[in-house]
Write a protein that holds these residues in place. Structure first.
Motif, PDB file in Angstrom:
ATOM      1  N   ALA A   1     -32.799  26.326 -48.803  1.00 54.51           N
ATOM      2  CA  ALA A   1     -33.643  27.128 -47.853  1.00 54.51           C
ATOM      3  C   ALA A   1     -32.819  28.288 -47.434  1.00 54.51           C
ATOM      4  O   ALA A   1     -33.385  29.483 -47.304  1.00 54.51           O
ATOM      5  CB  ALA A   1     -34.023  26.269 -46.847  1.00 54.51           C
ATOM      6  N   ASN A   2     -31.579  28.123 -47.150  1.00 59.11           N
ATOM      7  CA  ASN A   2     -30.658  29.339 -46.588  1.00 59.11           C
ATOM      8  C   ASN A   2     -30.539  30.240 -47.843  1.00 59.11           C
ATOM      9  O   ASN A   2     -30.555  31.472 -47.280  1.00 59.11           O
ATOM     10  CB  ASN A   2     -29.191  28.801 -46.337  1.00 59.11           C
ATOM     11  CG  ASN A   2     -29.185  27.965 -45.018  1.00 59.11           C
ATOM     12  OD1 ASN A   2     -30.181  28.061 -44.336  1.00 59.11           O
ATOM     13  ND2 ASN A   2     -27.827  27.519 -44.596  1.00 59.11           N
ATOM     14  N   ALA A   3     -30.371  29.906 -48.892  1.00 59.02           N
ATOM     15  CA  ALA A   3     -30.325  31.054 -49.988  1.00 59.02           C
ATOM     16  C   ALA A   3     -31.672  31.778 -50.343  1.00 59.02           C
ATOM     17  O   ALA A   3     -31.591  33.191 -50.237  1.00 59.02           O
ATOM     18  CB  ALA A   3     -30.048  30.388 -51.548  1.00 59.02           C
ATOM     19  N   ILE A   4     -32.783  31.108 -50.037  1.00 62.44           N
ATOM     20  CA  ILE A   4     -34.017  32.002 -50.085  1.00 62.44           C
ATOM     21  C   ILE A   4     -34.322  32.860 -49.161  1.00 62.44           C
ATOM     22  O   ILE A   4     -34.707  34.025 -48.786  1.00 62.44           O
ATOM     23  CB  ILE A   4     -35.312  30.730 -50.155  1.00 62.44           C
ATOM     24  CG1 ILE A   4     -35.144  30.054 -51.522  1.00 62.44           C
ATOM     25  CG2 ILE A   4     -36.634  31.362 -49.999  1.00 62.44           C
ATOM     26  CD1 ILE A   4     -36.117  29.066 -51.601  1.00 62.44           C
ATOM     27  N   THR A   5     -33.703  32.299 -47.602  1.00 63.71           N
ATOM     28  CA  THR A   5     -33.946  33.067 -46.524  1.00 63.71           C
ATOM     29  C   THR A   5     -32.982  34.370 -46.453  1.00 63.71           C
ATOM     30  O   THR A   5     -33.453  35.438 -46.289  1.00 63.71           O
ATOM     31  CB  THR A   5     -33.409  32.428 -45.293  1.00 63.71           C
ATOM     32  OG1 THR A   5     -34.151  31.151 -45.168  1.00 63.71           O
ATOM     33  CG2 THR A   5     -33.227  33.169 -43.962  1.00 63.71           C
ATOM     34  N   VAL A  34     -25.562  43.044 -44.781  1.00 65.13           N
ATOM     35  CA  VAL A  34     -26.554  41.949 -44.824  1.00 65.13           C
ATOM     36  C   VAL A  34     -26.937  41.912 -46.468  1.00 65.13           C
ATOM     37  O   VAL A  34     -27.003  40.737 -46.730  1.00 65.13           O
ATOM     38  CB  VAL A  34     -27.981  42.207 -44.128  1.00 65.13           C
ATOM     39  CG1 VAL A  34     -28.830  41.321 -44.440  1.00 65.13           C
ATOM     40  CG2 VAL A  34     -27.726  41.886 -42.533  1.00 65.13           C
ATOM     41  N   ARG A  35     -27.137  42.819 -47.164  1.00 65.42           N
ATOM     42  CA  ARG A  35     -27.403  43.004 -48.570  1.00 65.42           C
ATOM     43  C   ARG A  35     -25.971  42.158 -49.358  1.00 65.42           C
ATOM     44  O   ARG A  35     -26.409  41.322 -50.048  1.00 65.42           O
ATOM     45  CB  ARG A  35     -27.473  44.037 -49.271  1.00 65.42           C
ATOM     46  CG  ARG A  35     -28.970  45.044 -48.869  1.00 65.42           C
ATOM     47  CD  ARG A  35     -29.001  46.112 -49.803  1.00 65.42           C
ATOM     48  NE  ARG A  35     -27.794  46.963 -49.622  1.00 65.42           N
ATOM     49  CZ  ARG A  35     -27.941  48.108 -49.940  1.00 65.42           C
ATOM     50  NH1 ARG A  35     -28.990  48.648 -50.577  1.00 65.42           N
ATOM     51  NH2 ARG A  35     -26.720  48.837 -49.978  1.00 65.42           N
ATOM     52  N   ILE A  74     -25.983  32.686 -51.402  1.00 62.46           N
ATOM     53  CA  ILE A  74     -26.543  31.973 -52.737  1.00 62.46           C
ATOM     54  C   ILE A  74     -25.121  31.449 -53.192  1.00 62.46           C
ATOM     55  O   ILE A  74     -25.298  30.239 -54.145  1.00 62.46           O
ATOM     56  CB  ILE A  74     -26.988  33.340 -53.603  1.00 62.46           C
ATOM     57  CG1 ILE A  74     -28.060  33.904 -52.962  1.00 62.46           C
ATOM     58  CG2 ILE A  74     -27.182  32.854 -55.096  1.00 62.46           C
ATOM     59  CD1 ILE A  74     -28.607  35.172 -53.437  1.00 62.46           C
ATOM     60  N   GLY A  75     -23.988  31.827 -53.450  1.00 64.46           N
ATOM     61  CA  GLY A  75     -22.788  31.471 -53.829  1.00 64.46           C
ATOM     62  C   GLY A  75     -22.503  29.791 -53.367  1.00 64.46           C
ATOM     63  O   GLY A  75     -22.181  29.075 -54.118  1.00 64.46           O
ATOM     64  N   ASP A  76     -22.701  29.676 -52.127  1.00 64.78           N
ATOM     65  CA  ASP A  76     -22.612  28.517 -51.666  1.00 64.78           C
ATOM     66  C   ASP A  76     -23.494  27.447 -52.419  1.00 64.78           C
ATOM     67  O   ASP A  76     -23.194  26.208 -52.582  1.00 64.78           O
ATOM     68  CB  ASP A  76     -22.884  28.501 -49.918  1.00 64.78           C
ATOM     69  CG  ASP A  76     -21.683  29.131 -49.385  1.00 64.78           C
ATOM     70  OD1 ASP A  76     -20.462  29.070 -49.727  1.00 64.78           O
ATOM     71  OD2 ASP A  76     -21.930  29.855 -48.138  1.00 64.78           O
ATOM     72  N   LYS A 117     -22.837  29.669 -41.051  1.00 62.28           N
ATOM     73  CA  LYS A 117     -22.078  30.719 -40.261  1.00 62.28           C
ATOM     74  C   LYS A 117     -22.380  32.039 -40.784  1.00 62.28           C
ATOM     75  O   LYS A 117     -22.832  33.062 -39.901  1.00 62.28           O
ATOM     76  CB  LYS A 117     -20.455  30.522 -40.472  1.00 62.28           C
ATOM     77  CG  LYS A 117     -19.750  31.490 -39.884  1.00 62.28           C
ATOM     78  CD  LYS A 117     -18.262  31.398 -39.842  1.00 62.28           C
ATOM     79  CE  LYS A 117     -17.563  32.596 -39.272  1.00 62.28           C
ATOM     80  NZ  LYS A 117     -16.008  32.332 -39.654  1.00 62.28           N
ATOM     81  N   THR A 118     -22.512  32.306 -41.973  1.00 69.10           N
ATOM     82  CA  THR A 118     -22.791  33.511 -42.525  1.00 69.10           C
ATOM     83  C   THR A 118     -24.167  33.794 -42.315  1.00 69.10           C
ATOM     84  O   THR A 118     -24.570  34.875 -41.777  1.00 69.10           O
ATOM     85  CB  THR A 118     -22.579  33.570 -44.060  1.00 69.10           C
ATOM     86  OG1 THR A 118     -21.344  33.171 -44.428  1.00 69.10           O
ATOM     87  CG2 THR A 118     -23.040  34.989 -44.765  1.00 69.10           C
ATOM     88  N   ILE A 119     -25.295  32.987 -42.513  1.00 66.38           N
ATOM     89  CA  ILE A 119     -26.788  33.295 -42.288  1.00 66.38           C
ATOM     90  C   ILE A 119     -26.970  33.452 -40.739  1.00 66.38           C
ATOM     91  O   ILE A 119     -27.581  34.463 -40.331  1.00 66.38           O
ATOM     92  CB  ILE A 119     -27.841  32.036 -42.683  1.00 66.38           C
ATOM     93  CG1 ILE A 119     -29.080  32.450 -42.918  1.00 66.38           C
ATOM     94  CG2 ILE A 119     -27.627  30.842 -41.880  1.00 66.38           C
ATOM     95  CD1 ILE A 119     -30.019  31.868 -43.712  1.00 66.38           C
TER      96      ILE A 119
END
Length: 168
Positions: A6-10, A57-58, A65-67, A98-100
């Motif tokens: 879900a985080n990666a999609i966000t 942000v990009r 995504i790597g996580d 933390k990143t998101i």
């Protein structure tokens, strides 16, 4: 894994938004102007306002995504019972959060500090490229054709229009 997914999609959506805003600040578009508080100048062109936060942000999206990929790789050979391998799952989860959170904060701050150049946007509308889905919807509903065929018709009409415009 689902949480990281879900985080990666966000972040993919945030990255796409960032890309659009970076394009919209460019000289070619000029649809938005970031305030001085959220942009930097250039040593070569001091008047230029670089949308640095959205460029970051990009870039940060790759990290989240790597996580996800890290956790997927960790679990790929794991049997269903608990294994010590899972002690490695905490770091990508915490890093992702933390990143998101930082990306969301930066994106919100950027959004609050931009000015939409309404005249420039209004002047770009007659180009007609925003009408692709409208025409496709019309063809699907009125002509009773399938959506993919409607889009092909739109592309053909657009190519003919461009050809005529270039010849004029």
């Amino acid at each position: 894994m689902e949480f990281l997914s879900a985080n990666a999609i966000t972040v993919v959506h945030l990255s796409r938004l960032g890309e659009e805003w970076v394009l919209w600040t460019s000289e070619e578009f000029g649809f938005i102007t970031p305030s001085d508080s959220i942009s930097t100048g250039s040593s070569i062109m001091p008047h230029k306002k670089n949308p640095d936060p959205m460029e970051l942000v990009r870039g940060k999206s790759a990290r989240v995504i790597g996580d996800l990929v890290t956790l997927l790789t960790l679990c790929k050979g794991l049997p269903h019972a608990y294994n010590r391998d899972l002690q490695e799952d905490k770091e990508p989860v915490f890093d992702s959060v933390k990143t998101i959170l930082g990306m969301l904060e930066v994106s919100a701050e950027f959004a609050l500090n931009i000015i939409f150049n309404r005249d420039r946007i209004q002047n770009a509308l007659p180009a007609g490229h925003l009408d692709a889905t409208t025409l496709a919807d019309y063809l699907v509903n009125k002509v009773k054709t399938c959506y993919s065929l409607a889009l092909w018709w739109y592309l053909i009409v657009l190519m003919l229009y461009i050809t005529v415009q270039v010849q004029i």
